[in-house]
Design an enzyme around this catalytic site. Sequence first.
Site, mmCIF file in Angstrom:
data_model
loop_
_atom_site.group_PDB
_atom_site.id
_atom_site.type_symbol
_atom_site.label_atom_id
_atom_site.label_comp_id
_atom_site.label_asym_id
_atom_site.label_seq_id
_atom_site.Cartn_x
_atom_site.Cartn_y
_atom_site.Cartn_z
ATOM 1 N N ASP A 109 -30.243 -82.603 -29.584
ATOM 2 C CA ASP A 109 -29.757 -83.257 -28.372
ATOM 3 C C ASP A 109 -30.724 -84.381 -28.008
ATOM 4 O O ASP A 109 -31.789 -84.508 -28.595
ATOM 5 C CB ASP A 109 -29.634 -82.239 -27.242
ATOM 6 C CG ASP A 109 -30.964 -81.586 -26.951
ATOM 7 O OD1 ASP A 109 -31.780 -82.208 -26.254
ATOM 8 O OD2 ASP A 109 -31.202 -80.458 -27.447
ATOM 9 N N SER A 110 -30.340 -85.167 -27.018
ATOM 10 C CA SER A 110 -31.143 -86.336 -26.662
ATOM 11 C C SER A 110 -32.383 -85.965 -25.873
ATOM 12 O O SER A 110 -33.305 -86.742 -25.747
ATOM 13 C CB SER A 110 -30.305 -87.282 -25.811
ATOM 14 O OG SER A 110 -30.049 -86.655 -24.554
ATOM 15 N N GLY A 111 -32.404 -84.764 -25.329
ATOM 16 C CA GLY A 111 -33.508 -84.365 -24.458
ATOM 17 C C GLY A 111 -33.210 -84.632 -23.000
ATOM 18 O O GLY A 111 -33.851 -84.079 -22.114
ATOM 19 N N GLY A 112 -32.226 -85.465 -22.730
ATOM 20 C CA GLY A 112 -31.931 -85.872 -21.354
ATOM 21 C C GLY A 112 -31.368 -84.753 -20.501
ATOM 22 O O GLY A 112 -31.771 -84.559 -19.363
ATOM 23 N N PHE A 113 -30.473 -83.984 -21.084
ATOM 24 C CA PHE A 113 -29.810 -82.930 -20.328
ATOM 25 C C PHE A 113 -30.818 -81.898 -19.829
ATOM 26 O O PHE A 113 -30.780 -81.478 -18.674
ATOM 27 C CB PHE A 113 -28.740 -82.251 -21.187
ATOM 28 C CG PHE A 113 -28.016 -81.140 -20.482
ATOM 29 C CD1 PHE A 113 -27.096 -81.427 -19.487
ATOM 30 C CD2 PHE A 113 -28.268 -79.815 -20.796
ATOM 31 C CE1 PHE A 113 -26.428 -80.400 -18.818
ATOM 32 C CE2 PHE A 113 -27.613 -78.781 -20.136
ATOM 33 C CZ PHE A 113 -26.692 -79.082 -19.148
ATOM 34 N N GLN A 206 -18.366 -90.042 -21.384
ATOM 35 C CA GLN A 206 -18.580 -89.623 -20.005
ATOM 36 C C GLN A 206 -17.389 -90.068 -19.151
ATOM 37 O O GLN A 206 -16.378 -90.478 -19.685
ATOM 38 C CB GLN A 206 -19.899 -90.214 -19.476
ATOM 39 C CG GLN A 206 -21.144 -89.609 -20.119
ATOM 40 C CD GLN A 206 -21.375 -88.159 -19.697
ATOM 41 O OE1 GLN A 206 -20.719 -87.630 -18.815
ATOM 42 N NE2 GLN A 206 -22.324 -87.509 -20.376
ATOM 43 N N GLY A 233 -20.272 -84.183 -20.193
ATOM 44 C CA GLY A 233 -20.069 -84.163 -18.753
ATOM 45 C C GLY A 233 -19.098 -83.103 -18.262
ATOM 46 O O GLY A 233 -18.653 -83.140 -17.118
ATOM 47 N N ASP A 283 -20.941 -76.021 -28.968
ATOM 48 C CA ASP A 283 -22.236 -75.355 -28.838
ATOM 49 C C ASP A 283 -22.326 -74.790 -27.432
ATOM 50 O O ASP A 283 -21.662 -75.284 -26.511
ATOM 51 C CB ASP A 283 -23.396 -76.352 -29.010
ATOM 52 C CG ASP A 283 -23.682 -77.080 -27.710
ATOM 53 O OD1 ASP A 283 -22.867 -77.945 -27.345
ATOM 54 O OD2 ASP A 283 -24.682 -76.753 -27.038
ATOM 55 N N CYS A 321 -16.685 -55.111 -36.963
ATOM 56 C CA CYS A 321 -17.638 -56.199 -37.175
ATOM 57 C C CYS A 321 -18.504 -55.920 -38.404
ATOM 58 O O CYS A 321 -18.950 -54.796 -38.608
ATOM 59 C CB CYS A 321 -18.509 -56.371 -35.929
ATOM 60 S SG CYS A 321 -19.779 -57.645 -36.109
ATOM 61 N N CYS A 323 -21.407 -57.463 -39.072
ATOM 62 C CA CYS A 323 -22.764 -58.010 -38.905
ATOM 63 C C CYS A 323 -23.819 -56.931 -39.183
ATOM 64 O O CYS A 323 -23.513 -55.738 -39.139
ATOM 65 C CB CYS A 323 -22.924 -58.604 -37.506
ATOM 66 S SG CYS A 323 -23.415 -57.416 -36.247
ATOM 67 N N CYS A 326 -24.011 -54.136 -36.457
ATOM 68 C CA CYS A 326 -22.924 -53.144 -36.444
ATOM 69 C C CYS A 326 -22.926 -52.268 -37.689
ATOM 70 O O CYS A 326 -22.485 -51.127 -37.644
ATOM 71 C CB CYS A 326 -21.572 -53.839 -36.281
ATOM 72 S SG CYS A 326 -21.385 -54.552 -34.637
ATOM 73 N N HIS A 351 -25.528 -59.892 -33.380
ATOM 74 C CA HIS A 351 -24.107 -59.547 -33.305
ATOM 75 C C HIS A 351 -23.309 -60.672 -32.637
ATOM 76 O O HIS A 351 -22.232 -61.053 -33.120
ATOM 77 C CB HIS A 351 -23.887 -58.231 -32.549
ATOM 78 C CG HIS A 351 -22.458 -58.023 -32.180
ATOM 79 N ND1 HIS A 351 -21.520 -57.504 -33.049
ATOM 80 C CD2 HIS A 351 -21.776 -58.360 -31.050
ATOM 81 C CE1 HIS A 351 -20.335 -57.520 -32.466
ATOM 82 N NE2 HIS A 351 -20.453 -58.023 -31.261
#
Length: 406
Positions: A109-113, A206, A233, A283, A321, A323, A326, A351
Amino acid sequence: MTYEKCVNDTYAVTAASPLALRIVAECPVTKARACDLALPHWTVSTPVFMPVGTQGTLKGITADQLESLGCQICLGNTYHLGMRPGPDLIERANGLHGFMNWKRNLLTDSGGFQMVSLVELSEVTEEGVKFKSPYDGKEILLSPEKSISIQNSLGSDIMMQLDDVVSSTVKGPRVEEAMHRSIRWLDRCIAANKHPDRQNLFAIIQGGLDAQLRKACLNEMTQRDVPGFAIGGLSGGEEKDDFWRMVTLSTDYLPREKPRYLMGVGYAVDLVVCVALGCDMFDCVFPTRTARFGSALVPWGSLQVKQKQYAKDFQPIDPDCQCPTCKRHSRAYLHALFKSDTAAMHHVTIHNISYQLTLMRSVRQSIVDGRFPEFIRTFMKRMFPSPDQYPGWAMEALASVNVALD
Ligand SMILES: [Zn+2]
């Protein structure tokens, strides 16, 4: 890397970018599609959920474990990595791939958030985001150039532009200002990218919850020759009715031949609906965050491992499941472990990530097989005890792409 496997009649090169998107199948009913997204370190099968891969051992899981769960792309956190251990050290370790020993794709990510959400004292000007370092109190300016410089050092396969983030519940002129500034910052990010041959820069659409502003932003940003687009946004506490309308409006205007990444979406129902609305990548911290509170994601919603009723329950979290958690551990064991040991969080995290990745693989397979609408109906039936509990917004969103739920 070679793109030969991606070259067929549905694939068109639009720029010399280290990314190729091949549309494998399109749902004839909804806007869903299944694609192969070739990136420098791996080809990603979409729709895809991207877990966060750089949270450290307590919260997260190892690169090895992510790989064995079938994860093809994960997120690296620019803000945290940019502060500590710092971009220089990571560059010396051959980028974040070398530092983490992760051989597949990374998105940063840009780091801004993070700055806007985690750091109280941040101020946005045309130059960038100004904030006080939580480590030593020094004033730092994160400009579009600085963000790209850090992400160039990290060496991620996909970098996100620095955008002017406004909460989705804010209205008025600030939303319009942020949208225009995000366009200007996109141009500065494009100019600052030192590795356009091996690092893909994504633009972030945005415009808040205003259809006209979104359209204006889409119109401007799609004129830039960037390898992919994110819808930003949203998922910030707005009404779900507004949320899905902005998502579907965005995918209507985004180019078909480029990947579409919907940021911050991770609830199972939201994922399935937004795939139907035409999104490819997602994400969210939700699956890993909720795991730490003992909430395991299951096809019928969630299972709270800490609840008394599981103290003597020797079934796995989800009997279907596959995984590692499980396969090995019972609800009773995890319930007991949660009282004394952080390893319990770790098992539930594994899981939950497996649940997300498996869900998206099933979604993809159903698109390829031409039975996605059927998949949605079965999924919703399993998720809710009765149809009258289906969320109205989801029913409306699905109806807009020709899927009626009964
Ligand atoms: Zn499991």
